[in-house]
Design an enzyme around this catalytic site. Structure first.
Site, PDB file in Angstrom:
ATOM      1  N   LYS A 183       0.853  -1.187   0.000  1.00  0.00           N
ATOM      2  CA  LYS A 183       0.000   0.000   0.000  1.00  0.00           C
ATOM      3  C   LYS A 183       0.894   1.245   0.000  1.00  0.00           C
ATOM      4  CE  LYS A 183      -1.565   2.788   2.942  1.00  0.00           C
ATOM      5  NZ  LYS A 183      -1.547   4.063   2.150  1.00  0.00           N
ATOM      6  N   GLY A 237      -5.104   3.508  -0.703  1.00  0.00           N
ATOM      7  CA  GLY A 237      -6.033   4.033   0.281  1.00  0.00           C
ATOM      8  C   GLY A 237      -5.360   4.782   1.409  1.00  0.00           C
ATOM      9  N   GLY A 285      -3.938   5.715   5.033  1.00  0.00           N
ATOM     10  CA  GLY A 285      -3.193   4.975   6.036  1.00  0.00           C
ATOM     11  C   GLY A 285      -4.006   4.667   7.274  1.00  0.00           C
ATOM     12  N   VAL A 345      -6.906   1.836   5.626  1.00  0.00           N
ATOM     13  CA  VAL A 345      -6.341   0.666   4.944  1.00  0.00           C
ATOM     14  C   VAL A 345      -5.078   0.188   5.659  1.00  0.00           C
ATOM     15  CG1 VAL A 345      -5.472  -0.238   2.758  1.00  0.00           C
ATOM     16  CG2 VAL A 345      -7.289   1.480   2.760  1.00  0.00           C
ATOM     17  N   GLY A 346      -4.217   1.128   6.049  1.00  0.00           N
ATOM     18  CA  GLY A 346      -3.005   0.754   6.763  1.00  0.00           C
ATOM     19  C   GLY A 346      -3.290   0.054   8.069  1.00  0.00           C
ATOM     20  N   GLU A 360      10.876   2.166   9.691  1.00  0.00           N
ATOM     21  CA  GLU A 360      11.867   3.188   9.340  1.00  0.00           C
ATOM     22  C   GLU A 360      11.138   4.502   9.435  1.00  0.00           C
ATOM     23  OE1 GLU A 360      13.414   6.092   7.669  1.00  0.00           O
ATOM     24  OE2 GLU A 360      13.152   5.051   5.751  1.00  0.00           O
ATOM     25  N   CYS A 366      13.773  11.781   5.497  1.00  0.00           N
ATOM     26  CA  CYS A 366      13.865  11.469   6.923  1.00  0.00           C
ATOM     27  C   CYS A 366      15.299  11.530   7.425  1.00  0.00           C
ATOM     28  CB  CYS A 366      13.254  10.097   7.200  1.00  0.00           C
ATOM     29  SG  CYS A 366      13.891   8.794   6.121  1.00  0.00           S
ATOM     30  N   GLU A 404      10.901  17.102  13.780  1.00  0.00           N
ATOM     31  CA  GLU A 404      11.179  16.904  12.357  1.00  0.00           C
ATOM     32  C   GLU A 404      10.312  17.877  11.559  1.00  0.00           C
ATOM     33  OE1 GLU A 404      11.950  13.112   9.517  1.00  0.00           O
ATOM     34  OE2 GLU A 404      10.005  13.140  10.521  1.00  0.00           O
TER      35      GLU A 404
END
Length: 472
Positions: A169, A200, A202, A205-206, A244, A278, A378
């Site tokens: 995904k 989709g 997150g 669907v995630g 990650e 990142c 961040e």
């Protein structure tokens, strides 16, 4: 790109889901396409396919795996411009960079995996003990919008080498590269059903994937916030989770280097991909007696970077990839000003002459305290913090004074000293006296809140394997 189908069990199928997600070109804020967000049934169908094909995937021979990897490399080569165009349209990367680093960071993982697989030890014998490394089982892969091909390709290459099936995904912001990659893989000899692609949100669907009982592992790249949520969901059935996540990487510049060259290198790496990496070295640590000079070089480097239309050859900084992230960057720049950090250049608002698109002024803060929010959070945009230090011991303490630990840089006159400093930095990688990690299949992953897995090369393959001991 309008994407109306998922790729499940080797077929392009119409989704059961009905929610339409518009794709927005961040350079002009216009709709450039759409996707459908998967329903629970779509997730179940994709996982069912992966589970059914796992036995086939785990039986692939070394030669079959190598053939597939090479076929993917060849197929991607023929679609390079298609990848570049869709990445640039969906996430705003300059077209030149999309065809270069964005594309290159994806295909290199198939090349690197192909280069290490011959020597990978899937079985070792120690006296009466045989150690087998066996495929873990069906894997769910959830990938981000900032490097669309990079993170997909490293996961897929490692999974194929390990011999496992998977459900992918990609980010709902940048789905086009995954669609093209599925088209490429569909033309290879990889048995149908091993790759399954759905789209989709997150948060829906995630989450379905993370808690699905028939997925043995989730490999996720994205924000730390989302990674925490995924790990919680995955704990319901004790699946392996490889994360990650975010970073706030330090760049220690020592006093025995060419300061202008070191600052320019750090600025280019920090602002590459419009600061949306990142591993970006967003905290530049400079000897306090060189701070004023370093700030001058940082401002000069910032002002030399061309911000604008991604289709223009000279553009270095495109837009931020989506409105939500753009607003976050603006808020954090304002917070830096409010906290009392010295604004050397840039600031809130869009660059002069730009009205449309999610563009940010390249921004340099100097004389920043490491306790400030802009030095701890961040930002994920073209913003850098210059932080002074008194001695190398303090520099290392500042470098480690963060909840993250993904990457770092060191610029020094003595490479041996750089190696010594590297061991004291709590980060998954330390880049010494070079601008980036390059194409090496070195392991990539973080300490602390930056994650718990490793990707690329042999370390990436290991992520998708279980260790079995046979004692005779």
């Amino acid at each position: 790109m309008d994407i109306k189908e998922f790729y499940i069990d080797g077929e392009w199928v119409s989704p059961d889901g009905t929610d339409v997600i518009d794709l927005i070109n961040p350079a002009n804020e216009e709709i450039t396409g759409s996707i459908i967000s998967a329903s629970k049934k779509d997730v179940d169908d994709a996982v069912k396919s992966a589970k059914k094909s796992f036995e086939v995937a785990s039986a692939l021979t070394l030669e079959q795996k190598k053939k597939v990897l090479q076929e993917i490399i060849d197929g991607m080569d023929t679609r390079r411009q298609d990848f570049a165009k869709v990445i640039s349209e969906e996430m705003g990367a300059p077209l030149k960079m999309a065809a270069g680093a964005q594309y290159g960071s994806g295909i290199i993982h198939f090349k690197n995996t192909l280069s290490v697989i011959d020597d990978f030890k899937f079985c070792e014998v120690h006296d009466n003990i045989t150690i087998n490394k066996l495929p873990i089982g069906p894997v769910g892969m959830i990938t981000p919008w900032n490097w669309p091909l990079n993170q997909m390709c490293t996961k897929i290459a490692s999974a194929i080498a390990a011999g496992t099936s998977f459900v992918l995904k990609p980010s709902e912001i940048t789905p086009g590269a995954a669609h093209i990659l599925a088209q490429v893989i569909d033309e290879t000899s990889l048995p149908k059903g091993i790759l399954n692609l759905i789209h989709g949100y997150g948060q829906t669907v995630g989450r379905e994937m993370s808690s699905h009982p028939d997925l043995e592992m989730i490999s996720f790249t994205g924000s730390t916030r989302a990674g925490i949520d995924i790990q919680k969901k995955a704990s319901e059935n004790i699946k392996r989770v490889s994360l990650e996540l975010g970073g706030k990487s330090p760049n220690i510049i020592m006093d025995d280097v060419d300061l202008e060259a070191a600052v320019n290198m750090g600025m280019k790496q920090c602002f590459f991909n419009t600061g949306q990496s990142c591993s970006s070295p967003t905290r530049m640590l400079v000897p306090e007696n060189l701070l004023e000079e370093a700030t001058k070089y940082a401002v000069q480097a910032s002002e030399a970077m061309v911000t604008g239309d991604p289709s223009e050859e000279e553009t270095f900084l495109g837009p931020i990839s989506n409105k939500t992230q753009y607003e976050k960057v603006q808020d954090l720049i304002q917070e830096g000003i409010d906290e009392g950090a010295k604004l050397a250049c840039g600031g809130v608002g869009k660059p002069n002459g730009i009205k449309n698109g999610f563009y940010v002024k390249p921004t340099v803060f100097t004389n920043v305290k490491n306790s400030m929010k802009i030095a701890q959070d961040e930002i994920f945009g073209p913003v850098i913090c210059l932080i002074p230090y008194k001695n190398i011991e303090e520099a290392i303490n500042i470098a480690n004074d963060t909840s993250y630990g993904l990457s770092s840089m060191v610029s020094c006159g003595d490479p041996k000293k750089g190696q010594q400093i590297a061991k004291q930095i709590r980060a998954g990688q330390v880049i010494v006296n070079r601008i980036s990690r390059g194409d090496y299949p070195a392991p990539f992953g973080g300490f602390k809140m930056s994650g718990n897995g490793r990707e690329h090369g042999t370390f990436g393959i290991d992520e998708y394997l279980e260790v079995q001991a046979v004692i005779t």
